[in-house]
Motif scaffolding. Sequence first.
Motif, PDB file in Angstrom:
ATOM      1  N   HIS A   1      42.160  78.128 -38.433  1.00  0.00           N
ATOM      2  CA  HIS A   1      42.704  79.162 -39.323  1.00  0.00           C
ATOM      3  C   HIS A   1      44.227  79.125 -39.368  1.00  0.00           C
ATOM      4  CE1 HIS A   1      39.128  81.536 -40.554  1.00  0.00           C
ATOM      5  NE2 HIS A   1      38.612  80.740 -39.639  1.00  0.00           N
TER       6      HIS A   1
ATOM      7  N   VAL B   1      30.576  82.954 -33.241  1.00  0.00           N
ATOM      8  CA  VAL B   1      30.962  82.232 -34.465  1.00  0.00           C
ATOM      9  C   VAL B   1      31.062  80.736 -34.176  1.00  0.00           C
ATOM     10  CG1 VAL B   1      32.854  81.853 -36.106  1.00  0.00           C
ATOM     11  CG2 VAL B   1      32.126  84.177 -35.558  1.00  0.00           C
TER      12      VAL B   1
ATOM     13  N   PHE C   1      28.684  78.727 -36.473  1.00  0.00           N
ATOM     14  CA  PHE C   1      29.343  78.230 -37.691  1.00  0.00           C
ATOM     15  C   PHE C   1      30.432  77.196 -37.433  1.00  0.00           C
ATOM     16  CE2 PHE C   1      27.936  82.593 -38.577  1.00  0.00           C
ATOM     17  CZ  PHE C   1      27.125  82.366 -39.676  1.00  0.00           C
ATOM     18  N   CYS C   2      31.264  77.451 -36.449  1.00  0.00           N
ATOM     19  CA  CYS C   2      32.462  76.629 -36.310  1.00  0.00           C
ATOM     20  C   CYS C   2      32.213  75.469 -35.351  1.00  0.00           C
ATOM     21  CB  CYS C   2      33.644  77.488 -35.853  1.00  0.00           C
ATOM     22  SG  CYS C   2      35.211  76.827 -36.428  1.00  0.00           S
TER      23      CYS C   2
ATOM     24  N   PRO D   1      32.661  72.408 -39.650  1.00  0.00           N
ATOM     25  CA  PRO D   1      32.557  73.864 -39.770  1.00  0.00           C
ATOM     26  C   PRO D   1      31.699  74.253 -40.974  1.00  0.00           C
ATOM     27  CG  PRO D   1      34.727  73.096 -40.472  1.00  0.00           C
ATOM     28  CD  PRO D   1      34.014  71.913 -39.891  1.00  0.00           C
ATOM     29  N   ARG D   2      30.891  75.303 -40.799  1.00  0.00           N
ATOM     30  CA  ARG D   2      30.050  75.783 -41.908  1.00  0.00           C
ATOM     31  C   ARG D   2      30.661  77.073 -42.441  1.00  0.00           C
ATOM     32  NH1 ARG D   2      24.592  75.321 -38.362  1.00  0.00           N
ATOM     33  NH2 ARG D   2      24.517  73.056 -38.175  1.00  0.00           N
ATOM     34  N   CYS D   3      31.703  76.918 -43.228  1.00  0.00           N
ATOM     35  CA  CYS D   3      32.510  78.076 -43.621  1.00  0.00           C
ATOM     36  C   CYS D   3      31.829  78.952 -44.671  1.00  0.00           C
ATOM     37  CB  CYS D   3      33.863  77.615 -44.158  1.00  0.00           C
ATOM     38  SG  CYS D   3      34.797  76.610 -42.987  1.00  0.00           S
TER      39      CYS D   3
ATOM     40  N   CYS E   1      30.210  81.925 -43.074  1.00  0.00           N
ATOM     41  CA  CYS E   1      30.824  82.408 -41.827  1.00  0.00           C
ATOM     42  C   CYS E   1      31.517  83.758 -42.045  1.00  0.00           C
ATOM     43  CB  CYS E   1      31.839  81.377 -41.338  1.00  0.00           C
ATOM     44  SG  CYS E   1      32.740  81.908 -39.872  1.00  0.00           S
TER      45      CYS E   1
ATOM     46  N   ARG F   1      35.295  83.655 -43.020  1.00  0.00           N
ATOM     47  CA  ARG F   1      35.743  82.815 -44.141  1.00  0.00           C
ATOM     48  C   ARG F   1      36.841  83.477 -44.972  1.00  0.00           C
ATOM     49  NH1 ARG F   1      30.964  84.972 -45.164  1.00  0.00           N
ATOM     50  NH2 ARG F   1      30.585  86.115 -47.093  1.00  0.00           N
TER      51      ARG F   1
ATOM     52  N   LEU G   1      40.361  82.250 -44.172  1.00  0.00           N
ATOM     53  CA  LEU G   1      40.690  80.819 -44.194  1.00  0.00           C
ATOM     54  C   LEU G   1      41.939  80.567 -45.030  1.00  0.00           C
ATOM     55  CD1 LEU G   1      37.322  78.912 -44.767  1.00  0.00           C
ATOM     56  CD2 LEU G   1      38.927  78.576 -42.884  1.00  0.00           C
TER      57      LEU G   1
HETATM   58  S1  SF4 Z   1      35.444  80.143 -41.639  1.00  0.00           S
HETATM   59 FE1  SF4 Z   1      35.106  77.976 -41.140  1.00  0.00          FE
HETATM   60  S2  SF4 Z   1      36.860  77.380 -39.872  1.00  0.00           S
HETATM   61 FE2  SF4 Z   1      36.757  79.627 -39.907  1.00  0.00          FE
HETATM   62  S3  SF4 Z   1      35.582  80.157 -38.096  1.00  0.00           S
HETATM   63 FE3  SF4 Z   1      34.182  80.065 -39.805  1.00  0.00          FE
HETATM   64  S4  SF4 Z   1      33.361  77.974 -39.737  1.00  0.00           S
HETATM   65 FE4  SF4 Z   1      35.227  77.996 -38.493  1.00  0.00          FE
END
Ligand code: SF4
Length: 243
Positions: free
Chosen positions: A163, A212, A216-217, A222-224, A227, A230, A233
Amino acid sequence: MPGIEQARDGLAAALEARYGRGGDTPPLPSQVTFDAMVRVVLEEFLDARQAALAWEALVEAGLDEAGPIAEADPLELASVWQLAGLKPPARMGGVVRKLAMWLVDRHRGDPTALAEVGVDRLREELRQIQGVGPALTERLLLWGLGREGVPLDRSGYRILLRHGWIDPTADTDELRSTMVQLAQGGRWDDPAGDPRAALAAVGRWSGWMERVGREFCKPTAPRCDRCPLREALPETGPVEWDA
Ligand code: SF4
């Protein structure tokens, strides 16, 4: 990209909606006890149910205070857990013993004496205990002693990097202050006067970051899209730092 200050309330709401307020983090101790410290170590190696069994086994064996554990033979601890049907990693008993020895040698075996010791000194002393790394030190401070520890695992570190909230040169002080900024606007004192509010908020964020990271991360991809973080971001997506 919204800064931490602009984003944090919205992120906290999204994280709470997904994982709940307490998440799966341990409760803050209401007082400093050897029990709470040892449980943090046990949960480093075992799941919560097994860690509770491991502590009960120590209690039944009369090994529930720092003095007896510090004097115990490492094999004695291993056999106590084996008789309780547990097979913890061999290293666990060593860390529990070293923690007990530290408490006996440096603080007369009295956990309540730790309340008088400054958090920086506690952090330094805990870090010197063999087997207690930086992450376990922060967990011991927060969940074992109810002090200003900032637990952050590898996935939490990855999230802060992706981030753009930190860069790869950030030292441990910066990591901690970034987490405190996310959790509590950067302050350990609570505007409403509740001395435990910031500790609870940091613990909550720590647990959320672990979740998270697991869901996701992922390290490689990463599966944003789904998430809860997101919204914070950068416009160009997760920051990929050169290795
Ligand atoms: S938005 Fe993407 S980069 Fe941010 S914590 Fe979630 S998966 Fe990770």
